[in-house]
Scaffold this motif. Structure first.
Motif, short mmCIF file in Angstrom:
data_model
loop_
_atom_site.label_atom_id
_atom_site.label_comp_id
_atom_site.label_asym_id
_atom_site.label_seq_id
_atom_site.Cartn_x
_atom_site.Cartn_y
_atom_site.Cartn_z
N LYS A 73 -42.09 -21.57 -22.84
CA LYS A 73 -41.63 -22.96 -22.83
C LYS A 73 -40.67 -23.20 -21.66
O LYS A 73 -40.71 -24.24 -21.00
CB LYS A 73 -40.95 -23.30 -24.15
CG LYS A 73 -41.93 -23.43 -25.32
CD LYS A 73 -41.17 -23.65 -26.63
CE LYS A 73 -42.13 -23.68 -27.82
NZ LYS A 73 -41.40 -23.79 -29.10
N ARG A 74 -39.80 -22.22 -21.43
CA ARG A 74 -38.85 -22.35 -20.32
C ARG A 74 -39.58 -22.38 -18.98
O ARG A 74 -39.27 -23.19 -18.10
CB ARG A 74 -37.84 -21.20 -20.34
CG ARG A 74 -36.77 -21.29 -19.26
CD ARG A 74 -35.82 -20.12 -19.31
NE ARG A 74 -36.46 -18.85 -19.02
CZ ARG A 74 -36.81 -18.45 -17.80
NH1 ARG A 74 -36.62 -19.24 -16.74
NH2 ARG A 74 -37.37 -17.28 -17.62
N ARG A 102 -48.25 -22.59 -8.30
CA ARG A 102 -47.79 -22.91 -9.65
C ARG A 102 -48.91 -22.81 -10.68
O ARG A 102 -48.68 -22.38 -11.81
CB ARG A 102 -47.15 -24.30 -9.66
CG ARG A 102 -45.84 -24.35 -8.89
CD ARG A 102 -45.20 -25.71 -8.96
NE ARG A 102 -46.05 -26.73 -8.34
CZ ARG A 102 -45.81 -28.03 -8.38
NH1 ARG A 102 -44.75 -28.47 -9.04
NH2 ARG A 102 -46.60 -28.89 -7.77
N GLU A 122 -42.29 -16.34 -11.81
CA GLU A 122 -41.44 -17.24 -11.03
C GLU A 122 -41.67 -17.04 -9.53
O GLU A 122 -41.67 -18.02 -8.77
CB GLU A 122 -39.97 -17.00 -11.37
CG GLU A 122 -39.60 -17.49 -12.76
CD GLU A 122 -38.15 -17.25 -13.12
OE1 GLU A 122 -37.66 -17.91 -14.04
OE2 GLU A 122 -37.51 -16.37 -12.48
N ASP A 176 -40.76 -18.75 -26.43
CA ASP A 176 -39.58 -19.43 -25.88
C ASP A 176 -39.52 -19.29 -24.36
O ASP A 176 -39.19 -20.24 -23.65
CB ASP A 176 -38.30 -18.85 -26.50
CG ASP A 176 -38.12 -19.28 -27.95
OD1 ASP A 176 -38.73 -20.30 -28.34
OD2 ASP A 176 -37.39 -18.59 -28.68
N ASN A 188 -42.59 -23.34 -18.55
CA ASN A 188 -43.33 -24.60 -18.52
C ASN A 188 -42.44 -25.74 -18.03
O ASN A 188 -42.90 -26.65 -17.34
CB ASN A 188 -43.88 -24.91 -19.92
CG ASN A 188 -44.86 -26.06 -19.90
OD1 ASN A 188 -45.52 -26.31 -18.89
ND2 ASN A 188 -44.96 -26.78 -21.00
N ARG A 189 -41.14 -25.65 -18.39
CA ARG A 189 -40.20 -26.66 -17.90
C ARG A 189 -39.94 -26.48 -16.41
O ARG A 189 -39.70 -27.44 -15.68
CB ARG A 189 -38.89 -26.59 -18.68
CG ARG A 189 -38.98 -27.11 -20.12
CD ARG A 189 -37.59 -27.31 -20.72
NE ARG A 189 -36.86 -26.06 -20.87
CZ ARG A 189 -36.93 -25.28 -21.95
NH1 ARG A 189 -37.70 -25.63 -22.97
NH2 ARG A 189 -36.23 -24.17 -22.01
N THR A 190 -39.97 -25.22 -15.98
CA THR A 190 -39.76 -24.92 -14.55
C THR A 190 -40.94 -25.38 -13.71
O THR A 190 -40.79 -25.95 -12.64
CB THR A 190 -39.53 -23.41 -14.34
OG1 THR A 190 -38.49 -22.97 -15.20
CG2 THR A 190 -39.15 -23.09 -12.90
N PRO A 210 -43.84 -27.66 -14.62
CA PRO A 210 -44.46 -28.55 -15.62
C PRO A 210 -45.98 -28.52 -15.54
O PRO A 210 -46.56 -28.54 -14.45
CB PRO A 210 -43.92 -29.94 -15.25
CG PRO A 210 -42.68 -29.67 -14.47
CD PRO A 210 -42.91 -28.39 -13.75
#
Length: 583
Positions: free
Chosen positions: A561-562, A539, A531, A558, A564-566, A568
């Motif tokens: 995936k989270r 990124r 992060e 999991d 990846n949402r942060t 994209p």
């Protein structure tokens, strides 16, 4: 280890005068001298005068006084009973200076007291005097070894053990039990077994206590098979396990979730000539209720009572704690009443879950009311109860009210501990009162209360939160020199601090330092770093790292995936394309 570090056994503040205030000089043999000895007590500055008239014989010390050993012993015992241990040491030094032999039993007691007061240098000083002027025994050395072990100074304890041997003594089983117990309590099981092997080589017979310590340690490490082998070895030596031994096995199994094995072991006790006690059943009950198995718990209590074992305060406290955890506070209050009706006196541990439950629900008025009820019922709250209240007030942003309670703790006979100071420090810092927050730490240290891991982590976290990451790193380095080594939590706080200030390279260096120090990063470590890289504008690199880590099973799918949402992937690909076009 140089136990005899001082050659001057007459303390500098011990002044001996003749009646004419002239300093005494060595007398020749067969001489007669009448003197008045004046000893100044360094604590009270009072002078004790003792007249003496003695004839020195050919085998006596240089000075001969009528001050008998018994007179010194009375002074030593009186000051010891009054808790004036520095004064006791002063009189022992005076005793030695006047040619009297220090009492080994009294010296051993004083060594223990100095270690309790964290004055190891004075404990060593007592041993210096005892070695030079008295006759130390194994018990005295054991007190010194035990003190160093409890102070986490294992190397010094080993040096005392070597010293003991060099003076012609053989370590006894108590010596070895102290060393083994200390190593086990620090998770140094392998080293503990090496000491156990040495015990056997020295033809020293292990006791039930020796085996119980090792069994408990191996059970806590999850080495059930090894623990059971130790039990068999113990039986083969003709040693009968007591309930401490058996309960150590039951406790270990319960902590590891080996419930069926724990029950099997309890059932096998009768064939071993033992009967489970209320402690055994309490451990099983706690495990069942923690798993939410109330029906099995009720059956277990029925079995316990049928065996003639009455539930004790701990049993009821387990029920109260479990009910409160499940949100059944009113039922927990009913159980507390039932315990009182049975003639039991609930203790602070019985009340604390209820106080915690009210605090958790934000019902601080009821928590305070229950605390008052507890006091009126003859049960004085302990520091855990007060810390629960303090934490609740601080969490609700009422640092000033918490401070009012904190400042009255000593007056109610419950002085604050390190947890109390940690709570108040974090609350005051968070409320912006940094000066008073740091003052809390200063006061804590001035009272001789050692900071713990939470203290260091709280300070590091507060500094990082305010952007003072370099100062936080300095504190982390200081922490390494204490008995509380930085944990993964400590390093994660620093990594977060660097990431928030966009100092990614330094965050990566902290990760490298973790590996060097043998501190294994957890998933949170990697997520913070990913992060930090991503929010820092890299990124593509962040998701590349995430992809590599998920393939190494360092982070879960999991989590990936989270992330990846942060960040994209579509945006990442666009970023990569843009960079490629520029090239």
């Amino acid at each position: 280890m140089a136990l005899i570090s001082s050659t001057d056994f007459v303390p500098r503040n011990l002044v001996i005068f003749t009646s004419q205030h002239q300093q005494l000089k060595p007398t020749t043999s067969h001489s007669v001298q009448s003197t008045v000895v004046s000893c100044i007590n360094p604590k009270s500055n009072e002078r004790v005068r003792v007249s003496s008239s003695a004839e020195t014989g050919p085998n006596t010390h240089l000075l001969s006084f009528d001050v008998k050993e018994t007179q010194f012993m009375k002074l030593i015992k009186k000051s010891f009973r009054a808790g004036k241990f520095d004064e006791s040491l002063y009189f022992i030094e005076s005793m030695a200076a006047n040619g009297c032999k220090p009492d080994v039993v009294m010296c051993t007691k004083l060594i223990k007291k100095f270690f309790q007061e964290r004055k190891s240098n004075k404990a060593v000083r007592v041993m210096e005097i005892l070695e030079k002027y008295g006759e130390p025994d194994v018990f005295a050395y054991n007190a010194l070894i035990s003190g160093f072990c409890k102070a986490n100074q294992i190397e010094l304890a080993n040096k005392v053990l070597d010293r003991l041997r060099s003076r012609g003594f053989s370590p006894d089983v108590v010596t070895y039990n102290i060393m083994i117990g200390s190593l086990c309590s620090r998770g140094m099981i392998e080293s503990a077994f090496k000491v156990f092997d040495q015990l056997l080589r020295d033809n020293c017979k292990p006791t039930v206590i020796t085996y119980t310590i090792l069994i408990q340690a191996t059970m806590l490490e999850g080495q059930t098979d090894k623990a059971m082998k130790l039990l068999d070895e113990m039986l083969a030596r003709g040693l009968i396990p007591d309930m401490f031994t058996n309960n150590a096995i039951i406790r270990g199994m319960c902590k590891k979730g080996m419930v069926s094995q724990a029950f099997q072991f309890v059932r096998s006790l009768e064939s071993r000539g033992c009967q489970p006690d209320v402690i055994s059943y309490n451990m099983l009950l706690r495990t069942l209720l923690n798993m939410g198995k109330w029906e099995e718990g009720e059956k277990l209590m029925t079995e316990m009572i049928s065996r003639g074992l009455e539930p004790n305060v701990v049993t009821y406290s387990i029920l109260i704690s479990s009910l409160c955890r499940d949100g059944k506070t009113e039922d927990a209050v009913d159980v507390l009443r039932a315990a009182k009706e049975k003639g039991l006196t609930p203790d602070a541990y019985s009340y604390d879950p209820l106080i915690s439950a009210y605090c958790k629900d934000g019902r601080l008025d009821l928590a305070i009311e229950f605390l008052d009820y507890m006091i009126s019922d003859g049960c004085l709250p302990d520091i855990v109860n007060y810390n629960t209240i303090l934490a609740a007030f601080c969490k609700n942003g009422n640092a000033d009210q918490a401070l009012e309670i904190f400042e009255k703790l000593s007056d109610v006979g419950c002085p604050p501990n390190v947890s109390s100071y940690n709570t108040m420090f974090s609350a005051l810092w968070s409320s912006g009162d940094k000066i008073r927050a740091l003052g809390m730490i200063s006061v804590m240290l001035s009272k001789g209360i050692e900071p713990d891991e939470i203290t260091y982590n709280s300070l590091i976290s507060c500094l990082c939160r305010d952007g003072m990451v370099d100062e936080a790193v300095g504190l982390l380095v200081d922490m390494e020199s204490t008995r509380f080594q930085p944990t993964v939590v400590s390093y994660n706080i620093i990594i977060l601090g660097f990431c928030k200030t966009r100092r990614i390279n330094e965050a990566i260096e902290v990760l490298a330092a973790m590996f060097e120090k043998g501190c294994k990063p957890n998933e949170t470590t990697y997520v913070l770093l990913i992060e930090g890289i991503g929010y820092g504008g890299w990124r593509a690199e962040a998701m590349e790292l995430a992809n590599a880590l998920v393939s190494m099973h360092a982070i879960s799918r999991d989590t990936f995936k989270r992330l990846n949402r942060t960040f994209p992937l579509l945006d990442v690909y666009k970023e990569i394309s843009h960079l490629a076009t520029k090239d």
